[in-house]
Design an enzyme around this catalytic site. Sequence first.
Site: not given
Ligand code: FAD
Length: 617
Positions: A443
């Site tokens: 989220e």
């Molecule tokens: C169990 C689970 C359930 C989920 N359920 C859903 C769902 O129902 N629907 C859905 O759409 N998604 C869902 N997600 C996805 C979830 O919302 C994403 O994993 C989350 O938004 C982070 O994206 P990412 O994993 O690609 O990490 P990344 O975006 O790659 O982030 C990695 C790190 O980099 C940091 N970061 C990235 N960009 C920036 C920036 N611009 N500035 C500063 N820091 C940054 C982040 O804070 C984090 O620490 C789920 C994920 C999990 C693990």
Amino acid sequence: MAQLIADRTDIDFVLYKQLEIEQLVKTKKYSEFNRKMFDMVISEARNFSIKEILPTFAEGDREGVRFENGQVKVPECFHRPFKLYIEGEWLSMTEDPELGGQGLPHIIALAATEYLVGANFSLTAYGTLGHGTGKIIDLFGTKKQKKIFVKNLFTGRWGGTMILTEPQAGSDVGAITTTAVKNHDGTYSISGNKIFITSGEHDLTENIIHPVLARIEGAPKGTKGISIFIVPKIWINDDGSLGEPNDVVCTGIEEKMGIHGSATCSMTLGGKGRCRGFLLGEENKGMRIMFHLMNKVRLEVGFQGFIHASSAYLYAVNYARERLQGKELEKYRDPDAPQVPIIRHPDVQRMLLWMKAYVDGMRSFIYYIASCFDKEVCAETDEHKEHYKDLTELLTPIVKAYCSERGFDVCDKAIQVYGGYGYTKEYPVEQLLRDCRIASIYEGTNGIQAMDLLARKLGMKKGAVFMNLLQEIGKIIAQAKETKGIEGLGDKMEEATNRLGEIAMYMGKTALSPDFKTAFAFAHPFLEVTGDCIMAWMLLWRAVIASPKLEKLLGKEDKEERNKIIQKNKNAAFYDGQIKTASYYINSILPITLGKMDAIKNTNDAVIEMDERSFGG
Ligand SMILES: Cc1cc2nc3c(=O)[nH]c(=O)nc-3n(C[C@H](O)[C@H](O)[C@H](O)COP(=O)(O)OP(=O)(O)OC[C@H]3O[C@@H](n4cnc5c(N)ncnc54)[C@H](O)[C@@H]3O)c2cc1C
């Protein structure tokens, strides 16, 4: 009997004494309710949760979700309680009874949900996302869309999701590539691959309605070109009956650290070119609509952090009362001295009080936000409505990030209280810790929440909304200064609040200066100190109420006499607990916050100046 999941006495204190929610029944909107009815709803929720849902907590974790021939099977034990959860109309308590709700105030629904979700988050998540999906269709859908979807989603007959994430588009939602092409009949053909979709596929409901973010051909780049579509798993015919499967295929599920009962699905939409969806709202306005759902879920995720903490605390305190180990400190050298429950050891007492401070603080904070929703709904002037709406907007990233992290910390501390047993699967605290960890990530990660606070929320109405928050805190400080029995706490809180105001101004300025990157490097610490101060505010508020009530019950000055009454009288013990918790937090934790504020004000730019190569590795 030991309390499980949530402390009912504390819930009642927050509802009726701290937030005085009985005032709500004087409003037109909630005039048909009374306290007895509110109490009954909460008691029913508690009984149902403990009897039917809680037994699935460990079993659901052990069994987990299974992916078999393209189908997702939830743990077998989920089926019966989920059916009862739906039939009991627990899913959409605040909604109109005609749509399957109970028309309850948000805060009562929240209190009931504390038990329901606290009993097994993984199970109830299959329902809550359906309510969220129904909510955005109710707000933004056409008449026909509302007729087809809303009631079926609010009643849990159909499940819901939220489909944003793609492999290259996590935090960076604007990078999604899923496409939508308009068909002659007004529907859109959707194609793309999505990942990490909670409840994307399961066998609990006859249909699943997916709100999907996609880009219409030729739409602008980034978030400005994103639209939102209602994509049913099974197509719905014009007469509302179910049609053919809609080419929405789950291609696998994640093996996760926690929430093993919750399905996290990879999804292919339109793999065979046959996935269709309905546009929700206008083209390219999808993010605005999805934000409604995301804000709701962000509050729920903060709540998830808190509720795990509430359970972990109660398990830890119950265990500490029973586990015999070591002797009283003053009899340490006496070989004949009996073992005592570990709750008698100062270090264990410290851990428990630390946990209690955050659990109580978070409960009050989250209930306060729910009360703002109710006040917004009942407000008689636009000005009042706006005041409460603004406050909840400001507080949303804080509740999401702060409560998810403190929730995890409390679970961690619970394991420490248990000692070695806490690290084993024999006791529930290790699962609570694993389940809770995700709340900081999904989220919008907590880093993204901190950026939202700094970049958008702090500057709302030129900082006036943040100032309103400080003024709300100021009201309690003023009362505290007049309250006997909590001398000095108001002054300390005042110092911290003034410092928070200064830090907020400083951060706001720095974010707009050439040093803006350094400001963003301190966005999370800024969110953290804001959350710390909110905890202190909530605990002080509790103490302001508890102190005169305690004095009335004790009626004596002599310390020994007072202690005797506290040991015998449940209410006196509760109120004394409120004062001691506030005293501990404000005297022993808030000074650390002042130090954290100094660290922010130093604006050390090492984080920003560090060359990528200097990180080593
Ligand atoms: C169990 C689970 C359930 C989920 N359920 C859903 C769902 O129902 N629907 C859905 O759409 N998604 C869902 N997600 C996805 C979830 O919302 C994403 O994993 C989350 O938004 C982070 O994206 P990412 O994993 O690609 O990490 P990344 O975006 O790659 O982030 C990695 C790190 O980099 C940091 N970061 C990235 N960009 C920036 C920036 N611009 N500035 C500063 N820091 C940054 C982040 O804070 C984090 O620490 C789920 C994920 C999990 C693990």
